[in-house]
Design a protein around this motif. Sequence first.
Motif, mmCIF file in Angstrom:
data_model
loop_
_atom_site.group_PDB
_atom_site.id
_atom_site.type_symbol
_atom_site.label_atom_id
_atom_site.label_comp_id
_atom_site.label_asym_id
_atom_site.label_seq_id
_atom_site.Cartn_x
_atom_site.Cartn_y
_atom_site.Cartn_z
ATOM 1 N N VAL A 1 11.087 24.521 33.109
ATOM 2 C CA VAL A 1 10.328 25.748 33.289
ATOM 3 C C VAL A 1 11.115 26.876 32.630
ATOM 4 N N ASP A 2 10.430 27.930 32.287
ATOM 5 C CA ASP A 2 11.124 29.065 31.679
ATOM 6 C C ASP A 2 11.903 29.865 32.718
ATOM 7 N N ILE A 3 11.307 30.041 33.892
ATOM 8 C CA ILE A 3 11.957 30.801 34.961
ATOM 9 C C ILE A 3 11.834 30.018 36.264
ATOM 10 N N PHE A 4 12.943 29.906 36.994
ATOM 11 C CA PHE A 4 12.908 29.294 38.319
ATOM 12 C C PHE A 4 13.491 30.291 39.318
ATOM 13 N N TYR A 5 12.763 30.500 40.411
ATOM 14 C CA TYR A 5 13.111 31.509 41.400
ATOM 15 C C TYR A 5 13.583 30.925 42.729
ATOM 16 N N SER A 6 14.480 31.654 43.371
ATOM 17 C CA SER A 6 14.648 31.539 44.822
ATOM 18 C C SER A 6 13.560 32.404 45.432
ATOM 19 N N THR B 1 22.952 29.116 47.325
ATOM 20 C CA THR B 1 21.628 29.291 46.718
ATOM 21 C C THR B 1 21.747 29.673 45.252
ATOM 22 N N MET B 2 22.604 30.636 44.958
ATOM 23 C CA MET B 2 22.764 31.061 43.569
ATOM 24 C C MET B 2 23.444 29.968 42.738
ATOM 25 N N GLY B 3 24.345 29.215 43.349
ATOM 26 C CA GLY B 3 24.970 28.094 42.655
ATOM 27 C C GLY B 3 23.961 27.035 42.260
ATOM 28 N N ALA B 4 22.959 26.832 43.127
ATOM 29 C CA ALA B 4 21.898 25.875 42.797
ATOM 30 C C ALA B 4 21.078 26.374 41.613
ATOM 31 N N LEU B 5 20.777 27.691 41.587
ATOM 32 C CA LEU B 5 20.040 28.248 40.448
ATOM 33 C C LEU B 5 20.839 28.094 39.159
ATOM 34 N N ASP B 6 22.135 28.352 39.242
ATOM 35 C CA ASP B 6 23.008 28.180 38.080
ATOM 36 C C ASP B 6 22.969 26.735 37.576
ATOM 37 N N HIS B 7 23.031 25.781 38.500
ATOM 38 C CA HIS B 7 22.990 24.366 38.119
ATOM 39 C C HIS B 7 21.647 24.003 37.483
ATOM 40 N N ILE B 8 20.565 24.579 38.014
ATOM 41 C CA ILE B 8 19.236 24.297 37.475
ATOM 42 C C ILE B 8 19.141 24.725 36.016
ATOM 43 N N VAL B 9 19.783 25.839 35.668
ATOM 44 C CA VAL B 9 19.807 26.264 34.270
ATOM 45 C C VAL B 9 20.730 25.374 33.445
ATOM 46 N N ARG B 10 21.925 25.135 33.938
ATOM 47 C CA ARG B 10 22.907 24.370 33.164
ATOM 48 C C ARG B 10 22.471 22.918 32.949
ATOM 49 N N SER B 11 21.650 22.395 33.833
ATOM 50 C CA SER B 11 21.171 21.017 33.695
ATOM 51 C C SER B 11 19.902 20.932 32.851
ATOM 52 N N GLY C 1 15.451 33.710 38.646
ATOM 53 C CA GLY C 1 15.051 34.954 39.272
ATOM 54 C C GLY C 1 15.094 34.830 40.784
ATOM 55 N N ILE C 2 14.855 35.953 41.439
ATOM 56 C CA ILE C 2 14.783 35.984 42.904
ATOM 57 C C ILE C 2 13.521 36.733 43.302
ATOM 58 N N GLU D 1 24.124 41.527 45.772
ATOM 59 C CA GLU D 1 25.040 40.429 46.075
ATOM 60 C C GLU D 1 24.706 39.191 45.249
ATOM 61 N N ALA D 2 23.408 38.870 45.156
ATOM 62 C CA ALA D 2 22.983 37.690 44.401
ATOM 63 C C ALA D 2 23.311 37.839 42.921
ATOM 64 N N VAL D 3 23.059 39.019 42.384
ATOM 65 C CA VAL D 3 23.308 39.259 40.962
ATOM 66 C C VAL D 3 24.796 39.151 40.643
ATOM 67 N N ALA D 4 25.645 39.669 41.527
ATOM 68 C CA ALA D 4 27.095 39.583 41.306
ATOM 69 C C ALA D 4 27.556 38.136 41.248
ATOM 70 N N ILE D 5 27.010 37.304 42.138
ATOM 71 C CA ILE D 5 27.376 35.881 42.147
ATOM 72 C C ILE D 5 26.914 35.204 40.858
ATOM 73 N N LEU D 6 25.664 35.459 40.464
ATOM 74 C CA LEU D 6 25.133 34.843 39.243
ATOM 75 C C LEU D 6 25.909 35.301 38.010
ATOM 76 N N ASN D 7 26.292 36.564 37.984
ATOM 77 C CA ASN D 7 27.077 37.047 36.839
ATOM 78 C C ASN D 7 28.421 36.326 36.758
ATOM 79 N N ASP D 8 29.044 36.119 37.903
ATOM 80 C CA ASP D 8 30.326 35.406 37.922
ATOM 81 C C ASP D 8 30.159 33.968 37.438
ATOM 82 N N LEU D 9 29.020 33.378 37.747
ATOM 83 C CA LEU D 9 28.752 31.997 37.350
ATOM 84 C C LEU D 9 28.370 31.896 35.873
#
Length: 348
Positions: A137-142, A154-164, A171-172, A182-190
């Motif tokens: 999919v182009d975009i996957f959301y929590s 939760t954000m780690g799972a989104l990161d994995h979904i993109v990397r895989s 998105g959220i 908070e979510a954006v900071a985690i995703l940026n770090d990932l």
Amino acid sequence: MEEQSMHYRPNENRYDKMVYRKCGQSGLKLPAISLGLWHNFGEDFPHQSKRQICQAAFDAGITHFDLANNYGPPAGSAETAFGEILKTDFPGLRDELIISSKAGYDMWPGPYGEWGSRKYLIASCDQSLKRMGLDYVDIFYSHRFDPETPLEETMGALDHIVRSGRALYVGISSYNSQRTKEAVAILNDLGTPCLIHQPSYNMLNRWVETDGLLDCLDDLGIGSIAFTPLAQGLLTNKYIGGIPQNSRALQGKSLDRDKLTEELIGNLRALNDLAQARNQTLAQMALAWVLRGGRVTTALIGASSAQQVIDCAQAVENLKFTDAELAEIDLLSGDRGINLWAQSSETA
């Protein structure tokens, strides 16, 4: 229409009138009007009508189709129906489409069928891809914040979904401004930035303004897609004569009949008069209002007919408001508490 639909050929001029906006600081552009498959894409709605709605959307330059795992009824059936439409009507057009899905609400029995765990999000994404017959999919959301799962998970799972390779962007949805930061900071770090936020927003439901979410998204450089921009049909001409039969208000589906006071119906009539003075329908003006000034990237519509899609797409022809018009709209609308997602947004 049946014969024509069986041999659908997209309108060659489909990109001429639609407005496309950059989604936050990304390189992705989205149409100002997107089509949501929350309503009217389950097994309770004729498949031929679903095809006609999707064809009308694409012909109008609407390239973004928004789904979720639980859209139906039954849950999953909207994705299954859309997968069929991709095969019958849009073969060879995948690269012209933005397709999104989500996971967060109740989808299957047991403790792993909802919310925000890694187990649920990845399994749900795999199921969605299978139902639609897609590699990604182009975009996957929590779909909603989970107060019982660490946001890092939760954000780690989104990161994995993109990397895989399961999704290109993440998105959220319905996260308040604090949880969004908070979510954006985690995703940026990932290293997988948040592309987009999907909140409810319309003239009668302004929580994104009072919460500061729009300011937050501006500051973070994140796009937005407003769902229920027509307030579950209230901001159309459907209710200006009272409560019609077969409406969501009478069906008790997603609109509280108690919200439909005589005062509100009178205000809807006045808003309709203002829209007519702008040479728009009330629905077109409501969509233009959400999109005014460019703060919202795209407005997410639902439709029960191809004609509704065509009418809504024409909202982009007049997205400007005078100060007097905006003041009158504020006087007649304001936040009426018509937000089914208030609790999830407040507890986010």
